[in-house]
Design a protein around this motif. Structure first.
Motif, short mmCIF file in Angstrom:
data_model
loop_
_atom_site.label_atom_id
_atom_site.label_comp_id
_atom_site.label_asym_id
_atom_site.label_seq_id
_atom_site.Cartn_x
_atom_site.Cartn_y
_atom_site.Cartn_z
N TRP A 97 31.34 34.97 43.70
CA TRP A 97 32.90 35.49 42.90
C TRP A 97 33.80 36.50 43.70
N VAL A 98 35.08 36.57 43.15
CA VAL A 98 36.32 37.01 43.75
C VAL A 98 37.40 37.98 42.90
N ALA A 99 37.03 39.30 43.20
CA ALA A 99 37.88 40.27 41.97
C ALA A 99 38.75 41.17 42.85
N ALA A 100 39.46 41.14 40.80
CA ALA A 100 40.81 42.23 42.05
C ALA A 100 40.44 43.29 40.58
N ALA A 101 41.30 43.80 41.87
CA ALA A 101 41.18 45.24 40.50
C ALA A 101 43.00 46.46 40.55
N ALA A 102 42.81 46.40 39.64
CA ALA A 102 44.33 47.69 39.29
C ALA A 102 43.62 48.95 38.57
#
Length: 188
Positions: A97-102
């Motif tokens: 998976w790829v993940a991005a967080a803010a």
């Protein structure tokens, strides 16, 4: 401190809640449980089949009952990833998976968007395939054009060579055929 304090989100009777302590003017404190059902409903509306949206707490643990599932059991967002961050290879169910967080500073949480890596890069792969096909088509057209041009230039030269060989052998029985176009016709 006189400020509202939020507790850790948890499940109470199957519902996601977060506890809050509100200080009152007389020094007492009001303790409340806020339901996260509204947030969960909004998350379901925004979620797509291609990915998952979820929240994680300050320790990187997924907030229970809100958003999609973590990519694997026991998965945590790395606490060392500060600010907005990106993970390119998260192992989980269905593959990488790829993940991005803010960050969400007011809550101390992070909003995390997850998508299977193969789906996230599918458009890039399709674009590369289209570019390769276009490049091959251009190469084929250039090769075809070069072949046609070499025939168009080569045929009159062959006719001139053949005629000059006949003339050198004192064979004047056949005239030089029409050579086609441009300067070649003047050589005749």
């Amino acid at each position: 401190t006189g400020l509202v304090s939020l507790g850790a989100p948890r499940l109470v009777v199957g519902r996601a809640v977060v506890s809050a302590a509100h200080p009152l003017a007389d020094g007492r404190c009001l303790y409340l449980l806020y339901s996260l059902d509204g947030l969960a409903r909004r998350m379901k509306r925004i979620s797509t089949s291609a990915g998952r949206l979820l929240f994680v707490d300050a320790q990187g643990d997924p907030i229970p009952g809100v958003g999609g599932l973590a990519p694997a059991a026991g998965w945590r967002w790395p606490v060392s990833a500060a600010g907005e961050s990106w993970l390119d290879d998260v192992e989980g169910e269905g593959g990488a998976w790829v993940a991005a967080a803010a960050p969400i500073p007011a809550l101390g949480w992070r909003a995390v968007s997850l998508q299977l890596r193969r789906e996230a890069y599918a458009e890039e792969s399709a674009g590369a395939a289209r570019a390769a096909a276009f490049f091959l088509a251009v190469c084929a057209l250039v090769a075809l054009g070069a072949s046609m041009l070499s025939r168009r230039l080569g045929r009159p030269v062959e006719l001139l060579l053949s005629a000059s060989e006949r003339v050198s052998a004192n064979d004047f029985s056949r005239p030089v055929p029409p050579l086609g176009w441009g300067e070649f016709e003047r050589l005749r």
